[in-house]
Design a protein around this motif. Structure first.
Motif, mmCIF file in Angstrom:
data_model
loop_
_atom_site.group_PDB
_atom_site.id
_atom_site.type_symbol
_atom_site.label_atom_id
_atom_site.label_comp_id
_atom_site.label_asym_id
_atom_site.label_seq_id
_atom_site.Cartn_x
_atom_site.Cartn_y
_atom_site.Cartn_z
ATOM 1 N N LYS B 15 33.519 45.066 39.283
ATOM 2 C CA LYS B 15 34.273 43.975 38.665
ATOM 3 C C LYS B 15 34.142 44.047 37.161
ATOM 4 O O LYS B 15 33.038 44.160 36.622
ATOM 5 C CB LYS B 15 33.733 42.627 39.144
ATOM 6 C CG LYS B 15 34.367 41.427 38.467
ATOM 7 C CD LYS B 15 35.759 41.176 38.978
ATOM 8 C CE LYS B 15 36.474 40.087 38.199
ATOM 9 N NZ LYS B 15 37.853 39.908 38.647
ATOM 10 N N TYR B 17 35.679 42.080 33.609
ATOM 11 C CA TYR B 17 36.451 40.952 33.101
ATOM 12 C C TYR B 17 37.198 41.379 31.855
ATOM 13 O O TYR B 17 36.763 42.276 31.136
ATOM 14 C CB TYR B 17 35.514 39.790 32.769
ATOM 15 C CG TYR B 17 34.913 39.149 33.981
ATOM 16 C CD1 TYR B 17 35.635 38.205 34.705
ATOM 17 C CD2 TYR B 17 33.632 39.481 34.406
ATOM 18 C CE1 TYR B 17 35.088 37.603 35.822
ATOM 19 C CE2 TYR B 17 33.072 38.890 35.523
ATOM 20 C CZ TYR B 17 33.802 37.949 36.226
ATOM 21 O OH TYR B 17 33.262 37.358 37.331
ATOM 22 N N ARG B 19 38.659 40.557 28.157
ATOM 23 C CA ARG B 19 38.433 39.685 26.998
ATOM 24 C C ARG B 19 39.526 39.950 25.986
ATOM 25 O O ARG B 19 39.799 41.102 25.653
ATOM 26 C CB ARG B 19 37.064 39.964 26.369
ATOM 27 C CG ARG B 19 35.893 39.523 27.214
ATOM 28 C CD ARG B 19 35.693 38.013 27.117
ATOM 29 N NE ARG B 19 34.697 37.545 28.076
ATOM 30 C CZ ARG B 19 34.969 37.175 29.322
ATOM 31 N NH1 ARG B 19 36.209 37.215 29.767
ATOM 32 N NH2 ARG B 19 34.026 36.775 30.129
ATOM 33 N N TRP B 20 40.130 38.874 25.523
ATOM 34 C CA TRP B 20 41.199 39.029 24.533
ATOM 35 C C TRP B 20 40.714 38.607 23.166
ATOM 36 O O TRP B 20 39.814 37.778 23.044
ATOM 37 C CB TRP B 20 42.407 38.195 24.936
ATOM 38 C CG TRP B 20 43.212 38.807 26.011
ATOM 39 C CD1 TRP B 20 44.245 39.689 25.865
ATOM 40 C CD2 TRP B 20 43.071 38.604 27.420
ATOM 41 N NE1 TRP B 20 44.743 40.043 27.096
ATOM 42 C CE2 TRP B 20 44.045 39.396 28.063
ATOM 43 C CE3 TRP B 20 42.210 37.844 28.200
ATOM 44 C CZ2 TRP B 20 44.181 39.423 29.440
ATOM 45 C CZ3 TRP B 20 42.348 37.876 29.562
ATOM 46 C CH2 TRP B 20 43.321 38.663 30.181
ATOM 47 N N ARG B 26 46.883 38.029 24.333
ATOM 48 C CA ARG B 26 46.900 37.703 25.749
ATOM 49 C C ARG B 26 48.323 37.448 26.239
ATOM 50 O O ARG B 26 48.747 37.957 27.271
ATOM 51 C CB ARG B 26 46.061 36.457 25.950
ATOM 52 C CG ARG B 26 45.891 36.086 27.381
ATOM 53 C CD ARG B 26 45.078 34.836 27.450
ATOM 54 N NE ARG B 26 44.415 34.725 28.729
ATOM 55 C CZ ARG B 26 43.553 33.779 29.005
ATOM 56 N NH1 ARG B 26 43.249 32.883 28.113
ATOM 57 N NH2 ARG B 26 42.998 33.718 30.193
ATOM 58 N N ALA B 27 49.073 36.665 25.466
ATOM 59 C CA ALA B 27 50.450 36.351 25.842
ATOM 60 C C ALA B 27 51.308 37.614 25.819
ATOM 61 O O ALA B 27 52.145 37.832 26.695
ATOM 62 C CB ALA B 27 51.022 35.300 24.902
ATOM 63 N N ALA B 30 50.788 39.671 28.871
ATOM 64 C CA ALA B 30 51.423 39.064 30.031
ATOM 65 C C ALA B 30 52.930 39.296 30.003
ATOM 66 O O ALA B 30 53.546 39.605 31.020
ATOM 67 C CB ALA B 30 51.116 37.568 30.075
#
Lengths: 305, 415
Positions: B15, B17, B19-20, B26-27, B30
């Motif tokens: 796993k 994660y 991080r932005w 981040r947007a 996406a």
């Protein structure tokens, strides 16, 4: 026993990398999950319903009172101050009033749902991070409660409309109400899911939604009629007004609630409105389900930061 | 649905994660469906493979941030893996943080109900379970009060009761599993033992190695997100404890023996027979024994310490305890041996865990909680039963036959 085992292949659970087929399958898997977890969804809806109306003096009258306040304020501004009439002078003012009110009722239901849905995942962060369940079903809570609120508001509205303006729904229109309800739910669910996902990725979304809803409300013919004969200034903008999905949405509900009473203001028949609205509702649903599917595996990580 | 061979099976599970740097990156990621990626990956878990049989129990040990909680989150399916795969069979309940997923505005009953429905029970079955859970949590009086008004202890009790009420086949527990006051902790331990005895599969994450040894057959030692050891619970926990002590020692040497870990600690302990001075693992009731504890305290001025000793029977009953601060003794100096003399040992036959605590001056903060590396076996006179032999004597007066007035009769007569 409906237990949530996402993306299980022979019981194996691996990284969530959905392919195109997974996105398409979401169209029936989402309703399947909703049915399998109906107890969960009903618990949420019941809880929200209680939180909203239980313990208030007016109780179930609130779904009617909120649009009423909005109606009184704007009807005063538009009709009295600006001297705007929703239709030709020969139609009765009381008919104009119930026509506006029917629109306000439908609009508030939508706006309420969109605003609440956009914060769904973040507000339920606690649950999303710590419990294993299909979080995308959470959006059904604002969708269903706002629809129920609308239904209660409409139930109070119908006798009032009959008393005030003598209008009643007609059988021909009620026959299409079922289709409209399905489109209504598809549209609000799709948009709600898309906004809830967008809010997780970009925290500015909820604020943007608030602004957008205000703009959208005034650009949708709720307090005015998109008829150049009544409102000449609308002429150059007509193509945009026609394209607005909420125009068809509001008009369609007016047909269902007012029956022939909606005819003097209508631009088209109910079936035409439904026909125009269908691609929007279906498109929103596809967008929302895809966004939710894309985010599904990472949702609990995303709401954390 | 117990078709797979194992209750839990993982293959190269990992796993990481994301991080932005900020909301825009981040947007953007996406919006471009990941083609423009602006995140950094933080690896929390890597290449974890193990199998746990039905009815097995696994303890997770490791430092903070070693990946224990991440592994539990993956298994409880609240987050999805980024590499590898796993499968489980049976109904899985998890208690990751106590009071998990509770809505502060809703009542204990509503929360317990939602919890049961979330775990897949039908509304009807959930309703039947709720009262039982509330009763177990000893919250009947507060069943309809909002959970937000509860004390932490009450919320924890409800969390434990709610998780157990769904009758899971696999239970995932993070950190604190025995919650509340002592009597409730005992209830929790009993409930867990019953769960284990009933064939339930348990995964437990705890810093208390003693709990892991007690509750688990196997242990998984995670270090920096990777498996360091997997096997018998006693072996793995001892290896982990040993490495921790090495680690402390290494840190002390690296930091020039000065600043960093200046914590007092126990470096060894043994039971010896007073008359011979020889170490013993088994002693007899009535024998004179001594418990010798070696301690080190790098900073006796800054951290004065006190020693506590407890004898714990297998069912978690603390049978007897002694502490230096109760007896007006103190462990001065930077180390040495503290001896607890127990003349005419009054414990009766049994096997006792000897717990050792290093307290602060007031006996509140525990610098260290450890135990003798073997249980103290007491062999008693087979005819005597009970826990301890009370100092006692008998007297018999066979002539006193007339009915005697009880003290209360006398009191009435006086008034």
């Amino acid at each position: 026993m409906p237990q949530h085992v996402p993306r299980a292949h022979g019981g194996w659970i691996g990284p969530d990398r959905p392919g195109p087929a997974d996105f398409v399958a979401e169209l029936w898997r989402y309703p399947e999950r909703a049915v399998a977890h109906r107890d969960l969804v009903l618990t949420w809806v019941r809880r929200e319903w209680r939180a909203r109306f239980l313990g208030t003096a007016l109780g179930p009258l609130w779904p009617f009172v909120q649009p009423l306040a909005l109606f009184v304020v704007y009807a005063f501004v538009f009709s009295e101050l600006f001297g705007l009439r929703p239709a030709a002078p020969e139609t009765s003012p009381s008919l104009g009033a119930v026509w506006i009110f029917a629109g306000v009722l439908a609009w508030t239901s939508f706006a309420d749902c969109a605003a609440r849905a956009s914060t769904t995942f973040l507000e339920s962060r606690n649950l999303v991070q710590r419990a294993s369940f299909p979080a995308e079903l959470l959006v059904l809570q604002p969708v269903l409660t706002s629809f129920m609120t609308f239904a209660v508001g409409a139930a109070v509205f119908l006798p009032v409309a009959w008393l005030v303006a003598g209008v009643t729904p007609s059988a021909a229109h009620l026959a299409l109400a079922g289709l409209l309800i399905i489109l209504h739910l598809a549209w609000t669910l799709g948009l709600g899911l898309a906004l809830a996902c967008a809010q997780v990725v970009l925290r500015d979304t909820a604020s943007l939604v608030g602004v957008a809803l205000t703009v959208w409300m005034f650009t949708t013919p709720i307090f005015w009629v998109a008829d150049p004969a009544v409102l000449p200034a609308i002429e150059p903008w007509l193509i945009w007004v026609e394209a607005n999905p909420m125009h068809s949405f509001v008009e369609a509900w007016r047909w269902v609630l007012l029956g022939e009473g909606a005819a003097p203001f209508a631009r088209a028949s109910l079936s035409q409105d439904l026909l125009r609205f269908t691609p929007w509702a279906f498109g929103a649903l596809c967008l929302g389900l895809s966004a939710a599917r894309a985010l599904q595996g990472g949702l609990s990580d995303e709401v954390a930061s | 649905m117990r078709s797979p061979r194992y209750a839990i099976e993982t293959q190269a599970l990992g796993k990481s994660y994301k991080r932005w740097d900020g909301p825009w990156s981040r947007a953007l990621e996406a919006l471009t469906a990941g083609r423009r990626s602006g995140h950094r990956e933080v690896v929390a878990l890597e290449d974890v493979s193990f199998q746990l049989a039905h009815g097995g129990s696994l303890g997770l040990v490791g430092h903070n941030g070693a990946g224990k909680s991440t592994l539990l989150k993956l298994l409880s399916q609240t987050t999805s893996p980024s590499a590898g795969r796993f499968r489980m069979s049976g109904r899985v309940a998890s208690l990751l943080e106590l009071g998990a997923g509770f809505h502060p505005g809703f009542s204990a009953r509503q929360n317990a109900f939602q919890n049961a429905v979330l775990l897949g029970l039908s509304a009807r079955r959930a309703r039947a379970r709720v009262d039982e859970a509330i009763e177990f949590a000893e919250l009947s009086e507060f069943a309809d009060e909002p959970v937000g008004t509860f004390s932490t202890g009450m919320a924890m009790r409800l969390g434990f009761a709610a998780a157990m009420s769904v009758e899971p086949e696999v239970l995932l527990l993070d950190e604190v599993f025995a919650v509340g006051d002592l009597s409730f902790q005992k209830k929790c331990v009993d409930r867990l033992s019953a769960f284990r005895a009933g064939g339930g599969t348990l995964v437990l994450c705890s810093h208390a190695l003693y709990d892991i040894r007690q509750m688990c057959d196997e242990a998984l030692w995670l270090d920096g997100g990777r498996v360091r050891a997997f096997g018998d619970a006693c072996e793995v926990t001892h290896a982990y404890a040993a490495s921790q002590q090495d680690e402390e020692g290494r840190q002390r040497i690296e930091s020039g023996g000065a600043s960093l870990p200046t914590w007092p600690r126990i470096t060894g302990a043994e039971v010896v027979l007073s008359h011979s001075g020889l170490p013993a693992r088994a002693v007899r009731t009535g024998e004179d024994i001594e418990l010798r504890v070696r301690w080190e305290n790098p900073d006796p001025e800054g951290h004065p310490v006190q020693l506590g000793v407890g004898f714990v029977r297998g069912d978690q009953t603390l049978c007897a305890a002694a502490a230096t601060h109760h007896d007006g003794v103190s462990l001065s100096g930077s180390g040495g041996v503290c001896t607890l003399r127990l003349p005419r040992l009054s414990l009766l036959a049994g096997s006792f865990l000897v717990k050792l605590w290093l307290f602060d001056d007031a006996g509140v903060f525990r610098y260290q909680e450890t135990a003798l590396d073997h249980d103290l076996v007491v062999m008693g006179d087979a005819r005597e039963v009970g826990l301890v032999r009370l100092e006692h004597s008998w007297s018999v007066d066979s002539k006193a036959l007339e009915p005697q007035r009880t003290p209360s009769d006398k009191a009435e007569a006086v008034s």
